[in-house]
Enzyme design. Structure first.
Site, PDB file in Angstrom:
ATOM      1  N   GLY A 112      52.874  58.131  78.405  1.00 29.56           N
ATOM      2  CA  GLY A 112      51.710  58.843  78.934  1.00 29.56           C
ATOM      3  C   GLY A 112      50.418  58.182  78.516  1.00 29.56           C
ATOM      4  O   GLY A 112      50.417  57.069  77.994  1.00 29.56           O
ATOM      5  N   ASN A 113      49.322  58.863  78.746  1.00 26.01           N
ATOM      6  CA  ASN A 113      48.024  58.342  78.291  1.00 26.01           C
ATOM      7  C   ASN A 113      47.160  59.505  77.825  1.00 26.01           C
ATOM      8  O   ASN A 113      47.541  60.664  77.932  1.00 26.01           O
ATOM      9  CB  ASN A 113      47.354  57.522  79.397  1.00 26.01           C
ATOM     10  CG  ASN A 113      47.106  58.344  80.640  1.00 26.01           C
ATOM     11  OD1 ASN A 113      46.312  59.279  80.626  1.00 26.01           O
ATOM     12  ND2 ASN A 113      47.801  58.013  81.729  1.00 26.01           N
ATOM     13  N   ARG A 114      45.990  59.173  77.326  1.00 23.43           N
ATOM     14  CA  ARG A 114      45.175  60.185  76.657  1.00 23.43           C
ATOM     15  C   ARG A 114      44.232  60.936  77.579  1.00 23.43           C
ATOM     16  O   ARG A 114      43.376  61.681  77.128  1.00 23.43           O
ATOM     17  CB  ARG A 114      44.341  59.533  75.557  1.00 23.43           C
ATOM     18  CG  ARG A 114      45.173  59.007  74.413  1.00 23.43           C
ATOM     19  CD  ARG A 114      44.262  58.457  73.325  1.00 23.43           C
ATOM     20  NE  ARG A 114      45.003  57.649  72.385  1.00 23.43           N
ATOM     21  CZ  ARG A 114      45.712  58.143  71.392  1.00 23.43           C
ATOM     22  NH1 ARG A 114      45.790  59.450  71.228  1.00 23.43           N
ATOM     23  NH2 ARG A 114      46.363  57.349  70.571  1.00 23.43           N
TER      24      ARG A 114
END
Ligand code: CTP
Length: 416
Positions: free
Chosen positions: A206-208
């Site tokens: 995922g990412n932030r």
């Protein structure tokens, strides 16, 4: 400010309770005048409780005060929502058959109608003529929003969201000529949040991205009168009220949702952080660690570039593109400067590569070119227009981006 809030007899009357709240919370004194038909949808008790003032729709109540004369004269602003076809007709022909229409005839200040009705009624020649008559007299009539109506029907005729009516009312009260909502009648698709690419049933890449930027844009577009579709990947904030939400997880799901939504969108804003790569294989069972196994290696494959594909479809797919001429496609870029080039140069290269109409550059990192305010962005245009700096809170930046989109839409061959 003293506001008279006229409520028409339409199902959207319930939404006007929120509009009333916005007025009172902003410190205004509001007198609600529902029509007889309106009280069948929302009762007098609701209007009295929320406004803190007595409510009647009869000219024969409190006759000694000559209510319609007093209310009409004292009002700094009159807002009518939902303005039904019947109310528009009665106002256009100067009828005075209830307290609201009497008050409208006594009005000395600005008057705003926020229409809501079925599309056929809004487009009927009689209603068109009534709206023209009212506008010709200097009365403000908002364009209705497009979207889901009472039944299964969709199209122009939806009451603009309460926040949108509130903004238009305040602009009108301040004497601004552009009270009309810049995105009225437009459909805007916005992707937000970060995609998640599964590795196995419990793990993902995922990412932030928090989704805050996309959500702030959705709010600004909604308040500008647009029908908003939010394609929500993983977000840390809830989606706003008054927008249609399509939940997605992966880049491939987002691609599918974006291509489908783009079909009838005037604007597509890709604010989501889309994973550029996904695991080549998704294990159907949880990947186990065992003492005898080697360190696992995850092979990644490229995800399609959704933004680029949307542009290609619009510009190069003959049938698909023809219906989408004038569609505006906006990309986002988070860039850091480095030894090989500055942020603007990188962003300009990305704008060319992706081919979108506007690219909103979020400058991240320590470079001071745009100050340290994380909410300052630069809007780059394919047309070669001067880069535009927008700074402030996320809400202010989003409003600036939406205003620019409204400007571009009206400039670039507006669609019917
Ligand atoms: N985007 C997209 N599909 C992808 C990746 C990104 O539609 N597979 C969109 C994003 O939503 C954003 C824009 O493209 O609007 C820029 O994304 P970014 O990841 O910064 O661009 P990249 O081309 O991946 O460039 P970089 O090499 O800097 O990561």
């Amino acid at each position: 400010m003293r506001i008279v809030l006229g409520v028409g007899g339409g199902i959207a009357a319930y939404k006007v309770a929120s509009l009333l709240r916005l007025f009172t919370e902003a410190g205004h004194h509001v007198t609600v005048i529902p029509t007889e038909a309106a009280t069948r949808f929302v009762g007098v008790a609701t209007w009295e409780a929320l406004s803190g003032n007595p409510v009647t729709n009869s000219v024969f109540d409190e006759v000694h005060q000559v209510n319609h004369v007093r209310l009409g004269h004292e009002a700094d602003l009159i807002v009518v929502a939902p303005a039904t076809a019947d109310l528009l007709a009665r106002a256009a022909t100067g009828q005075a058959n209830d307290l609201l229409t009497n008050t409208l005839l006594m009005a000395r200040g600005p008057v705003l109608f926020a229409p809501a009705m079925h599309t056929e009624m809004w487009q009927h020649a009689a209603t068109r003529a009534n709206v023209e008559t009212l506008r010709g007299r200097g009365v403000a009539v908002l364009e209705p929003a497009s979207g889901r109506l009472t039944g299964a029907d969709t199209g122009p005729g939806r009451l603009p969201e309460p926040e949108a009516i509130f903004d238009a009312a305040m602009a009108l009260a301040q004497g601004k000529p552009d009270y009309q909502l810049p995105l009225a009648g437009k459909t805007v698709t916005i992707s937000a949040g970060g995609t998640r690419e599964p590795l196995d049933p419990v793990r993902f890449l995922g990412n932030r991205s928090s989704g805050k930027q996309g959500v702030a844009l959705a709010v600004a577009a909604r308040n500008a009168g647009a029908t908003v579709r939010l394609l929500a990947a993983h977000m840390e904030v809830p989606p706003p009220a008054g927008v249609e939400v399509v939940t997605v997880e992966t880049a491939l799901q987002l691609r599918e949702a974006a291509l489908a939504a783009a079909v009838d969108s005037d604007v597509v804003i890709m604010a989501a952080a889309v994973a550029d790569f996904r695991p080549a294989e998704i294990s159907g069972t949880k990947i186990k660690k065992r003492d005898d196994t080697a360190d696992p290696v995850i092979t990644l494959v490229r995800n399609p570039d959704i933004l680029q594909e949307l542009v290609e479809l619009r510009d190069h797919a003959p049938e698909y593109g023809a219906a989408r001429r004038g569609q505006l496609i906006i990309g986002f870029a988070a860039e850091t400067g480095d030894g090989q080039g500055d942020v603007l140069a990188y962003a300009e290269a990305k704008l060319k590569r992706k081919g979108c109409d506007l690219l909103v550059l979020n400058h991240v990192g320590t470079d001071k070119v745009f100050g340290q305010d994380t909410n300052s962005v630069v809007i780059l245009a394919r047309s070669g227009a001067e880069p535009q700096l927008a700074a402030g809170t996320k809400t202010e930046v989003s409003a600036a981006i939406i205003t620019r989109i409204g400007f571009e839409l009206n400039r670039v061959s507006p669609r019917a």
